[in-house]
Write a protein that holds these residues in place. Structure first.
Motif, PDB file in Angstrom:
ATOM      1  N   ASN A   1       0.936  -1.334  -0.014  1.00  0.00           N
ATOM      2  CA  ASN A   1       0.181  -0.027  -0.050  1.00  0.00           C
ATOM      3  C   ASN A   1       0.790   1.232   0.079  1.00  0.00           C
ATOM      4  OD1 ASN A   1       1.051  -0.391   2.617  1.00  0.00           O
ATOM      5  ND2 ASN A   1      -1.013  -0.644   3.465  1.00  0.00           N
ATOM      6  N   VAL A   2       1.974   1.079  -0.505  1.00  0.00           N
ATOM      7  CA  VAL A   2       2.970   2.418  -0.655  1.00  0.00           C
ATOM      8  C   VAL A   2       3.510   2.258  -2.104  1.00  0.00           C
ATOM      9  CG1 VAL A   2       3.193   2.866   1.917  1.00  0.00           C
ATOM     10  CG2 VAL A   2       5.063   1.438   0.656  1.00  0.00           C
ATOM     11  N   GLY A   3       4.593   3.074  -2.273  1.00  0.00           N
ATOM     12  CA  GLY A   3       5.445   3.168  -3.441  1.00  0.00           C
ATOM     13  C   GLY A   3       4.640   3.069  -4.665  1.00  0.00           C
ATOM     14  N   ILE A   4       4.835   1.904  -5.323  1.00  0.00           N
ATOM     15  CA  ILE A   4       4.089   1.762  -6.695  1.00  0.00           C
ATOM     16  C   ILE A   4       2.568   1.494  -6.459  1.00  0.00           C
ATOM     17  CG2 ILE A   4       6.085   1.025  -8.019  1.00  0.00           C
ATOM     18  CD1 ILE A   4       5.317  -1.902  -7.550  1.00  0.00           C
ATOM     19  N   TYR A   5       1.954   1.428  -5.244  1.00  0.00           N
ATOM     20  CA  TYR A   5       0.679   1.651  -5.321  1.00  0.00           C
ATOM     21  C   TYR A   5       0.135   2.497  -4.490  1.00  0.00           C
ATOM     22  CZ  TYR A   5       1.751  -3.156  -6.355  1.00  0.00           C
ATOM     23  OH  TYR A   5       2.574  -4.291  -6.727  1.00  0.00           O
TER      24      TYR A   5
ATOM     25  N   THR B   1      -4.870   2.340  -1.288  1.00  0.00           N
ATOM     26  CA  THR B   1      -5.874   1.308  -1.205  1.00  0.00           C
ATOM     27  C   THR B   1      -5.218  -0.016  -1.891  1.00  0.00           C
ATOM     28  OG1 THR B   1      -6.110   2.213  -3.568  1.00  0.00           O
ATOM     29  CG2 THR B   1      -7.602   3.015  -2.005  1.00  0.00           C
ATOM     30  N   GLY B   2      -4.106   0.071  -2.375  1.00  0.00           N
ATOM     31  CA  GLY B   2      -3.283  -1.061  -3.018  1.00  0.00           C
ATOM     32  C   GLY B   2      -3.398  -1.098  -4.603  1.00  0.00           C
ATOM     33  N   GLU B   3      -4.053  -0.103  -5.093  1.00  0.00           N
ATOM     34  CA  GLU B   3      -4.203  -0.039  -6.661  1.00  0.00           C
ATOM     35  C   GLU B   3      -2.895   0.338  -7.230  1.00  0.00           C
ATOM     36  OE1 GLU B   3      -6.806   2.809  -9.371  1.00  0.00           O
ATOM     37  OE2 GLU B   3      -6.752   3.334  -7.473  1.00  0.00           O
ATOM     38  N   VAL B   4      -2.614   0.055  -8.054  1.00  0.00           N
ATOM     39  CA  VAL B   4      -1.375   0.147  -8.938  1.00  0.00           C
ATOM     40  C   VAL B   4      -1.171   1.598  -9.455  1.00  0.00           C
ATOM     41  CG1 VAL B   4       0.272  -0.561 -10.873  1.00  0.00           C
ATOM     42  CG2 VAL B   4      -0.944  -2.212  -9.625  1.00  0.00           C
ATOM     43  N   ARG B   5      -0.192   2.068  -9.369  1.00  0.00           N
ATOM     44  CA  ARG B   5      -0.036   3.561  -9.979  1.00  0.00           C
ATOM     45  C   ARG B   5       0.296   3.141 -11.525  1.00  0.00           C
ATOM     46  NH1 ARG B   5       0.171   7.510  -6.084  1.00  0.00           N
ATOM     47  NH2 ARG B   5       0.851   6.598  -3.892  1.00  0.00           N
ATOM     48  N   GLU B   6      -0.518   2.825 -12.244  1.00  0.00           N
ATOM     49  CA  GLU B   6      -0.309   2.309 -13.411  1.00  0.00           C
ATOM     50  C   GLU B   6       0.632   3.279 -14.230  1.00  0.00           C
ATOM     51  OE1 GLU B   6      -3.840   1.051 -15.414  1.00  0.00           O
ATOM     52  OE2 GLU B   6      -4.581   0.099 -13.857  1.00  0.00           O
TER      53      GLU B   6
ATOM     54  N   PRO C   1       2.279  -8.061  -2.777  1.00  0.00           N
ATOM     55  CA  PRO C   1       1.790  -9.031  -1.808  1.00  0.00           C
ATOM     56  C   PRO C   1       0.112  -9.438  -2.191  1.00  0.00           C
ATOM     57  CG  PRO C   1       2.202  -7.015  -0.815  1.00  0.00           C
ATOM     58  CD  PRO C   1       2.743  -6.928  -2.365  1.00  0.00           C
ATOM     59  N   GLN C   2      -0.533  -8.222  -2.897  1.00  0.00           N
ATOM     60  CA  GLN C   2      -1.970  -8.632  -2.777  1.00  0.00           C
ATOM     61  C   GLN C   2      -2.218  -9.429  -4.477  1.00  0.00           C
ATOM     62  OE1 GLN C   2      -4.212  -5.123  -2.254  1.00  0.00           O
ATOM     63  NE2 GLN C   2      -2.859  -4.345  -0.717  1.00  0.00           N
ATOM     64  N   LYS C   3      -3.277 -10.057  -4.320  1.00  0.00           N
ATOM     65  CA  LYS C   3      -3.540 -11.031  -5.460  1.00  0.00           C
ATOM     66  C   LYS C   3      -3.998 -10.277  -6.704  1.00  0.00           C
ATOM     67  CE  LYS C   3      -7.348 -12.873  -6.553  1.00  0.00           C
ATOM     68  NZ  LYS C   3      -8.557 -13.716  -6.686  1.00  0.00           N
ATOM     69  N   GLU C   4      -4.632  -9.027  -6.451  1.00  0.00           N
ATOM     70  CA  GLU C   4      -5.075  -8.140  -7.678  1.00  0.00           C
ATOM     71  C   GLU C   4      -3.813  -7.200  -8.398  1.00  0.00           C
ATOM     72  OE1 GLU C   4      -6.598  -8.375  -4.899  1.00  0.00           O
ATOM     73  OE2 GLU C   4      -8.439  -9.141  -5.472  1.00  0.00           O
ATOM     74  N   GLN C   5      -2.805  -7.103  -7.326  1.00  0.00           N
ATOM     75  CA  GLN C   5      -1.397  -6.551  -7.824  1.00  0.00           C
ATOM     76  C   GLN C   5      -0.821  -7.702  -8.498  1.00  0.00           C
ATOM     77  OE1 GLN C   5       0.196  -5.540  -4.098  1.00  0.00           O
ATOM     78  NE2 GLN C   5      -1.071  -3.870  -3.641  1.00  0.00           N
ATOM     79  N   GLN C   6      -0.736  -8.941  -8.039  1.00  0.00           N
ATOM     80  CA  GLN C   6       0.119  -9.789  -9.140  1.00  0.00           C
ATOM     81  C   GLN C   6      -0.783 -10.094 -10.402  1.00  0.00           C
ATOM     82  OE1 GLN C   6      -0.475 -13.207  -6.343  1.00  0.00           O
ATOM     83  NE2 GLN C   6       0.578 -11.976  -4.601  1.00  0.00           N
ATOM     84  N   VAL C   7      -1.837 -10.133 -10.361  1.00  0.00           N
ATOM     85  CA  VAL C   7      -2.806 -10.290 -11.864  1.00  0.00           C
ATOM     86  C   VAL C   7      -2.410  -9.115 -12.515  1.00  0.00           C
ATOM     87  CG1 VAL C   7      -5.072 -10.285 -12.687  1.00  0.00           C
ATOM     88  CG2 VAL C   7      -4.702 -11.667 -10.677  1.00  0.00           C
TER      89      VAL C   7
END
Lengths: 253, 253, 253
Positions: free
Chosen positions: B174-178, B181-186, B206-212
């Protein structure tokens, strides 16, 4: 039980037709399976090897043997059926079931589109080979069915030979019978229950609030699925009115 | 694999330069490490002992020996480097690496401010002793860098001697590249990839949505990190298109 | 410790009166207890068998023996006391404590209403038999007490014989001293601390942010409870300023 408490709701006993706890194993080691069985074996009715994790899980035959020796049936998650079906490898799937000595199988269409008559044909074919559990509901949060549609699908699948139908929620508990927040689509569940006997349905309910909601609606002996291995003991206490959430729910019944 | 499915995306094999799975161990017991290795050893490329957990973990040498016997490199989380650096104990840190026979080390500045030239000097020094992984990004959610800055830092650290650069996310993702909320900084990720080869980056996810998200962007063989031990098998199925999230993503490729 | 870092905050040592870590076991197997003890035994002061999980946990006596052999006291969650009390089986509860050789017990009223004088009588009675921990706060998120009320209840319970009072949060950390979001009711905690010595209180703090908040407020040696077994090592690093969250908090003290 380790001591005597009065006025505890009665639980059905194995082999259960209602009051089932279906657990999701998404990659336990052999020793972790043993640990799980020690603690939760008596409270677990059936185990699903989540989606297609069985493809990459080492020691699969040894794992199946451990569950078998504890008298707990195991099945491969429906996504595995779909992975074979979408590749036109359904007969390979049937051979895999035989090769691993599976006695249960799941038929679902959560990740692929299948004409419903065809899904029912798969159910009928597999029902000659194993006990079939079929799942209704998409893994795609944007695919919302009306309640009458859920009922129609469930009825047809039971007629085609499903032992139980599963109401989809995924590992996270945030699609199908739940909103994205995990909240139950209450009207949907109520309407399904007017047409389908509750003992024919396994409600996927990975989140505690979801388990509590179904136990309050249907009772201690509701069928619940996608329970994490470490949550079986907590769930059992909720069923028995021994956790805060249902503490006084069964006291005067 | 336990059975044959057609049309499965090809995975690189160990020792991998891309398609790496980096796992975070934040305090497994020896037996838990054995269980992890049984299930996930073949799918794990490198293990991080999270932040400075190695300071208080019992049986550290025995744990390192277990990973070593499975052929999986281990390194101490970057926070440990920083804990030594901020106390002016960098040479002690180098001795600790030797004492424990470490072959990898992480250099980061997620918790302390280091002038970037100095960080690169640390990388260069350590690169003479071990294989260095360096991390870009702050653990402080309020410190946001512009994409050009991320690129500049990554380039300089690779030039200074880093084998791979890690894009920070913390254990929570939930920091850095996210975002929080855990959303990717696309946009950030897209821009980084115009300048840095993806095989040089390990994306903490670490979160599934991020891996996907990363698997859909870069492919099965993207480098992903901060994977929890119990999530390696699930991740592997996502890489292979065998979980709902990527089920049809590789079918027609 | 595995190596030497300067300027690490001093931790109290066992048997602790402050700086306690209370861990919640909600259904570990015997082997999982052994694993837990290997990794976290030296950092754990007391273990709670969550709510009434002891009712359905197999091998209860063997589990208690394992903790005993490690010198770690164990008690049954307060909900078990309440389950006996609401059924007018308090004397049965006392017998159960004896039968299992328990040396600690919790008295709470999180799930049932008890007149406070009566709760204090229970504390006084049990204090003749075991060391009593009592819990203040409801599991019902809608029952909010004013700070003066918390203080009054805590004082009365300490006078009645409680060794420590626990500030309720549940396994989730979202009631009692926290808002539904998990955020600390800061004014409440501040006001409690003007009247009750912090070493008499165990703050339930299952979420990392809650642990960090209390460590920054009270210091490394704050009493924290409802810690998950796998989170004891992470918590210890936060207490020692060795995780990002408290990295520079103790450096200049």
């Amino acid at each position: 039980m380790n001591y005597t408490l009065n006025n505890i709701p009665e639980r059905t006993v194995k082999p259960r037709q209602k009051g089932l706890t279906m657990v999701m194993d998404k990659g336990l080691s052999l020793r972790q399976v043993e640990d799980f069985l020690e603690v939760a074996g008596t409270h677990t009715d059936i185990v699903k090897l989540g989606w297609a994790t069985s493809y990459v899980t080492p020691n699969l035959k040894e794992k199946l043997a451990l569950y078998r020796s504890a008298g707990i049936p195991v099945y491969f998650g429906g996504t595995l059926f779909e992975a074979f079906a979408i590749r036109n490898q359904f007969e390979d799937y049937q051979r895999v079931l035989d090769e691993f000595g599976m006695e249960y199988a799941e038929v679902s269409d959560g990740s692929m589109d299948i004409v419903h008559e065809e899904k029912c044909e798969y159910i009928a074919k597999l029902a000659k080979q194993v006990t079939v559990i079929s799942e209704v509901g998409s893994k795609d949060a944007t695919k919302i069915f009306a309640p009458y549609k859920w009922i129609q699908l469930m009825k047809a699948e039971i007629e085609a030979g499903s032992w139980k139908v599963i109401a989809e929620a995924r590992e996270g508990g945030n699609v199908g019978i739940y909103r994205g927040t995990g909240e139950v689509r209450e009207g949907l569940v109520d309407e399904i229950l007017t047409q389908i006997p509750d003992e024919r349905i396994i409600w996927e309910a990975p989140q505690k609030e979801q388990q509590v909601w179904f136990i309050k609606l249907i009772g201690s002996n509701v069928n619940l699925g996608n329970i994490a291995p470490a949550e079986v003991i907590p769930l059992e206490t909720i069923r028995l009115g021994l956790r805060g959430d249902t503490f006084d729910y069964f006291l005067n019944k």
